[in-house]
Design a protein around this motif. Structure first.
Motif, PDB file in Angstrom:
ATOM      1  N   GLN A  94       0.749  -0.613  -0.181  1.00 28.67           N
ATOM      2  CA  GLN A  94       0.031  -0.479   0.056  1.00 28.67           C
ATOM      3  C   GLN A  94       0.785   0.830   0.282  1.00 28.67           C
ATOM      4  O   GLN A  94       0.454   2.139  -1.169  1.00 28.67           O
ATOM      5  CB  GLN A  94      -0.850   0.206   1.699  1.00 28.67           C
ATOM      6  CG  GLN A  94      -2.225  -1.071   1.021  1.00 28.67           C
ATOM      7  CD  GLN A  94      -2.703  -1.106   2.439  1.00 28.67           C
ATOM      8  OE1 GLN A  94      -2.423  -0.521   3.197  1.00 28.67           O
ATOM      9  NE2 GLN A  94      -4.678  -1.556   2.726  1.00 28.67           N
ATOM     10  N   ILE A  95       1.833   1.365   0.877  1.00 28.39           N
ATOM     11  CA  ILE A  95       3.363   2.567   0.902  1.00 28.39           C
ATOM     12  C   ILE A  95       3.237   2.535  -0.323  1.00 28.39           C
ATOM     13  O   ILE A  95       3.532   3.518  -0.974  1.00 28.39           O
ATOM     14  CB  ILE A  95       3.808   3.255   1.793  1.00 28.39           C
ATOM     15  CG1 ILE A  95       3.311   2.100   3.058  1.00 28.39           C
ATOM     16  CG2 ILE A  95       4.557   3.593   2.548  1.00 28.39           C
ATOM     17  CD1 ILE A  95       1.935   2.828   3.832  1.00 28.39           C
ATOM     18  N   ASP A  96       3.596   1.805  -1.088  1.00 26.26           N
ATOM     19  CA  ASP A  96       4.661   1.399  -2.069  1.00 26.26           C
ATOM     20  C   ASP A  96       3.588   2.114  -3.582  1.00 26.26           C
ATOM     21  O   ASP A  96       4.129   3.056  -4.197  1.00 26.26           O
ATOM     22  CB  ASP A  96       5.080  -0.002  -3.148  1.00 26.26           C
ATOM     23  CG  ASP A  96       5.884  -0.456  -1.984  1.00 26.26           C
ATOM     24  OD1 ASP A  96       6.978   0.287  -0.994  1.00 26.26           O
ATOM     25  OD2 ASP A  96       6.121  -1.701  -2.218  1.00 26.26           O
ATOM     26  N   GLU A  97       2.331   1.724  -3.315  1.00 27.86           N
ATOM     27  CA  GLU A  97       1.433   2.688  -4.315  1.00 27.86           C
ATOM     28  C   GLU A  97       1.388   4.427  -4.088  1.00 27.86           C
ATOM     29  O   GLU A  97       1.193   4.380  -5.428  1.00 27.86           O
ATOM     30  CB  GLU A  97       0.250   1.467  -3.953  1.00 27.86           C
ATOM     31  CG  GLU A  97      -0.793   1.448  -5.275  1.00 27.86           C
ATOM     32  CD  GLU A  97      -1.422   0.471  -5.074  1.00 27.86           C
ATOM     33  OE1 GLU A  97      -3.103   0.834  -5.344  1.00 27.86           O
ATOM     34  OE2 GLU A  97      -1.464  -0.670  -4.496  1.00 27.86           O
ATOM     35  N   MET A  98       1.198   4.792  -2.971  1.00 29.80           N
ATOM     36  CA  MET A  98       0.837   5.729  -2.774  1.00 29.80           C
ATOM     37  C   MET A  98       2.246   6.276  -3.550  1.00 29.80           C
ATOM     38  O   MET A  98       2.171   7.494  -3.749  1.00 29.80           O
ATOM     39  CB  MET A  98       1.626   5.701  -1.279  1.00 29.80           C
ATOM     40  CG  MET A  98      -0.287   5.892  -0.355  1.00 29.80           C
ATOM     41  SD  MET A  98      -0.183   5.603   1.107  1.00 29.80           S
ATOM     42  CE  MET A  98      -0.140   7.058   1.681  1.00 29.80           C
ATOM     43  N   LEU A  99       3.373   5.626  -2.720  1.00 25.59           N
ATOM     44  CA  LEU A  99       4.833   6.351  -3.524  1.00 25.59           C
ATOM     45  C   LEU A  99       4.854   6.272  -4.952  1.00 25.59           C
ATOM     46  O   LEU A  99       5.077   7.716  -5.957  1.00 25.59           O
ATOM     47  CB  LEU A  99       6.220   5.747  -3.085  1.00 25.59           C
ATOM     48  CG  LEU A  99       6.507   6.422  -2.412  1.00 25.59           C
ATOM     49  CD1 LEU A  99       7.546   5.052  -1.295  1.00 25.59           C
ATOM     50  CD2 LEU A  99       7.013   7.949  -2.226  1.00 25.59           C
ATOM     51  N   ILE A 100       4.471   5.279  -5.482  1.00 27.84           N
ATOM     52  CA  ILE A 100       4.146   5.887  -7.201  1.00 27.84           C
ATOM     53  C   ILE A 100       3.557   6.864  -7.664  1.00 27.84           C
ATOM     54  O   ILE A 100       3.217   6.695  -8.595  1.00 27.84           O
ATOM     55  CB  ILE A 100       3.574   4.072  -7.822  1.00 27.84           C
ATOM     56  CG1 ILE A 100       4.692   3.384  -7.667  1.00 27.84           C
ATOM     57  CG2 ILE A 100       2.793   4.304  -8.916  1.00 27.84           C
ATOM     58  CD1 ILE A 100       4.079   2.184  -7.955  1.00 27.84           C
ATOM     59  N   GLY A 101       2.121   6.911  -7.092  1.00 31.47           N
ATOM     60  CA  GLY A 101       1.784   7.936  -7.539  1.00 31.47           C
ATOM     61  C   GLY A 101       1.466   9.364  -7.320  1.00 31.47           C
ATOM     62  O   GLY A 101       0.938  10.203  -6.919  1.00 31.47           O
TER      63      GLY A 101
END
Length: 746
Positions: free
Chosen positions: A231-238
């Motif tokens: 979830q954190i990695d996804e936030m960084l991608i966005g």
């Protein structure tokens, strides 16, 4: 050896859990638990101290000390070794307890024969519940494994206390979530409301602190951590659209979520017998206690990251708080540690009240609550630990008091207060269309404060003569990026349109201090209220101020425009800001855009220095607005965020009133319009006194206009002025008593 330690620990924790299922009262359980721990650790003494109130610890159970001392021995937070453990949240391990600094000898316990002492906190996510102590006769320090094991046991005790395992006895210790509780906080927005608790971020309740299968618990933890990391990695991608500073915050977030040490420590806790959920909470509590003691501001900020990550992980493990489908109650009162302005606006006027543990009287949430006319109490310490969704709650924004699960007599008295206020507002409704004219024919203009389009209907319903303060910062605070000029121009145009010809005074961005934009790097300042804020930010970062001025000019569409600059402390700040505005008007005209037919430019007088500016400054201002909230705190050197001093000084103190008169005289001599804006403008007695001293324009929240107008219409300002003069001549420090006595005689 390690396997044996894990086996012994798991065995003890299972025996503790079984104690929950044993019939009997809370005291029986406590007594049994101290016996189990002493036996398991081969200690001569085991004692449990719990908080009787936030400042007092009480010996609630013991194995080895004199039983007569139970519920008789008490100590203050920080007193003795037990009090030190409770205050710091850190263990104390010593082989010679009497020689330790702060040691307190308690003869009634018979503990003088025990040299060694190990005390660990019983705490749960920042909530201090008590202290667990073991002692032995021989002078030795307990081993690291023993300290760690006792911390694990204390974690289970914390969860058992939270679940009410020790309540129900005659001593009334540790009973949470059941009885009436009163919280004394700080007024953020006046008003009164009754409703049901709606927790903004419901706390996760761990119902299974002990794990039966360590391997299965580790698998559960590792799967939840992997989901969290994704979830954190996804936030960084966005985060591509975010600025550098925001991305750095997310990177730090990711680093913490991927910390091997964090996961390893939780796995070690599980090996000793904790469930995955309890292991997460133990590490959260331990790290919290350590970080709260730090003087490093950066480390203290990481506390919020840790809390958020831990809570996310707990929700993944328990499923609590995730798409529960729960609906807001019919009369929701929002309870939270803190909340952002955008989130509060999402709830909107559905809320009956708001109660926060943190926040400040000038924070984003307070500004939005005032705009929505919702009673707000801040600094209600520990209410998120005590409140449960659906609990009955009474919010007294006037006094800064919250009653949770109130007794019926308290609730009835509170309902009477609300009914009286509602009845008074009905009477004031008849005054909407009449002026605030006193008996001698003198008129006072009553304006309203606003900050949202939703406020504008109040302009007519409240009977206000216009908008004396439109807070423009709300549109910046509720966005994750700087709003565009076109967006602002459209909003300001709607405000001017909705006013239907009534005056609107726009205050430029008042940010900084406790109003930090989400996309603005926080400034670490020792005293932010007197730091880089308001016009100081606007002049140092002129791009945003210019853009805002352009939006206001375009929104006017050739109509009149009133702009005031906040927190002017020296005339040059005003001259620079005004020159910037005039340049933007010339620029808009050169582009062929319509410009205001008349521009009124004013300053907010919030610092004592400005009252003594040269006459040329007052002549250059079309109007002055006294910012009473800041001016009062600087005049008395009393921080309005500090409950110990904020109520110490009276607005009707003769020295403060003399200072207001100085400002009235300076403005009158230079033919400069003057108004008073702030909380005191909406308090009828204070408002009437200001009017008697010559302040003939007051700006306040819409709900205050009726009461203030009512009082002015039944008074004679000239006669009241004589009362004030007589009181001052007599040497009175405050005119409050003479003014209220005079009003009572009318």
């Amino acid at each position: 050896m390690a396997e044996r330690r894990e086996s012994d620990s798991r065995s003890l924790l299972r025996r503790l859990r079984d104690t929950l299922a044993t019939p009997g009262g809370g005291q029986d359980r406590l007594d049994h638990i101290t016996h189990l721990i002493a036996d398991s650790m081969h200690a001569h003494v085991c004692s449990i101290y719990l908080f009787r109130d936030p400042e007092t610890l009480e010996l609630c159970a013991t194995e080895g000390l004199n039983r007569e001392a139970v519920h008789q021995t008490r100590m203050r937070l920080g007193e003795g070794l037990v009090g030190r453990v409770a205050r710091t949240g850190q263990p104390i391990n010593t082989g010679d307890a009497p020689s330790e600094p702060g040691f307190r000898y308690m003869p009634e316990t018979g503990e003088e024969i025990y040299s060694s002492f190990l005390g660990v906190p019983i705490q749960r996510v920042g909530e201090k519940l008590g202290v667990l102590v073991v002692q032995s006769r021989e002078a030795r320090e307990f081993l690291e494994d023993e300290v760690y094991g006792l911390e694990v046991v204390a974690m289970v005790l914390a969860e058992m206390t939270e679940l009410g395992a020790f309540t129900g006895d005659q001593n009334g210790i540790g009973a949470t979530h059941r009885f009436p509780v009163m919280f004394r906080g700080t007024t953020g927005q006046e008003g009164a409301a009754e409703g049901r608790v709606w927790l903004h971020e419901p706390r996760v309740v761990v119902t299974n602190p002990v794990g039966d299968d360590p391997e299965a618990e580790k698998v559960r933890l590792e799967e939840a951590v992997a989901t969290l990391q994704a979830q954190i990695d996804e936030m960084l991608i966005g985060s591509a659209a975010m600025d550098k500073e925001q991305r750095q915050v997310l990177e730090a977030y990711k680093m913490l979520a991927h910390s091997r040490g964090w996961v390893r420590r939780m796995c070690e806790d599980i090996a000793l017998g904790l469930s995955a959920e309890a292991a997460v909470e133990k590490e959260q509590s331990t790290a919290r206690a350590r970080l709260e003691q730090s003087t490093d501001a950066y480390l203290r900020e990481r506390l919020h990251d840790l809390d958020d990550l831990s809570n996310r992980l707990l929700r993944l493990l328990t499923g609590q708080g995730q798409d529960t489908g729960a609906d807001l109650p019919e009369t929701p009162v929002l309870v939270a540690r803190n909340i952002g302005p955008a989130e509060l606006l999402d709830y909107g006027r559905r809320l009956k009240g708001v109660v926060l543990e943190e926040g400040s009287v000038g924070s984003h949430a307070a500004i939005v609550a005032r705009a929505l006319a919702i009673p707000l109490v801040i600094h209600a310490h520990r209410i998120t630990n005590e409140a449960l969704n659906g609990d009955q709650i009474l919010v007294d924004g006037d006094q800064g008091i919250v009653h949770l699960r109130p007794e019926e007599t308290v609730a009835n008295a509170f309902r009477d207060k609300i009914a009286m206020q509602a009845e008074a507002q009905k009477r004031y409704a008849d005054l909407r269309t009449v002026p605030a004219m006193d008996r001698s024919g003198q008129t006072v203009r009553l304006m309203m404060n606003a900050g949202l389009m939703a406020d504008l209907p109040s302009l007519k319903s409240s009977g206000a003569d216009g908008v004396g303060l439109f807070r423009t910062e709300l549109q910046f605070l509720i966005r994750s990026r700087v709003p565009r000029r076109g967006e602002l121009a459209a909003l300001y145009k709607r405000v001017i349109d909705a006013a239907q010809g009534a005056p609107v005074q726009f205050r430029t961005l008042d940010i900084g201090s406790d109003k930090v934009l989400p996309y603005m790097k926080p400034q670490e300042e020792p005293n932010p209220a007197m730091g880089w804020r308001a016009i100081r930010v606007g002049l140092d970062k002129p791009g945003v101020l210019r853009m805002q001025l352009q939006a206001l000019i375009r929104a006017s569409e050739g109509r009149e425009l009133s702009i005031m600059f906040p927190f002017i402390a020296a005339p040059d700040e005003f001259y620079t800001a005004k020159a910037m505005l005039l340049r933007e008007i010339d620029r808009e005209a050169s582009l062929g855009h319509p410009v205001p037919c008349d521009v009124r430019v004013g300053a907010m007088l919030e610092t004592p220095s400005l009252a003594f500016a040269p006459d040329s400054f007052f002549a250059a201002c079309d109007f002055i607005s006294i910012g009473g909230n800041d001016l009062k705190q600087f005049f008395f050197a009393a921080d309005r965020e500090n409950e110990r001093v904020r109520r110490r000084y009276d607005t009707l103190d003769v020295s403060f009133l003399r200072f207001i008169e100085t400002i009235v005289a300076r403005c009158a001599a230079n033919d400069t319009a003057l108004s008073f804006c702030g909380e005191d403008a909406g308090r009828p007695i204070e408002a009437l006194t200001f009017a008697a001293l010559g302040v003939r324009t007051l700006s306040m929240r819409p709900a205050s206009i009726g009461p203030v107008k009512h009082l002015i219409r039944r008074s004679d300002l000239g006669a009241l002025r004589d009362v004030i003069e007589t009181a001052r001549a007599s040497g009175a420090q405050s005119v409050r008593h003479p003014v209220t006595a005079w009003l009572a005689s009318q």
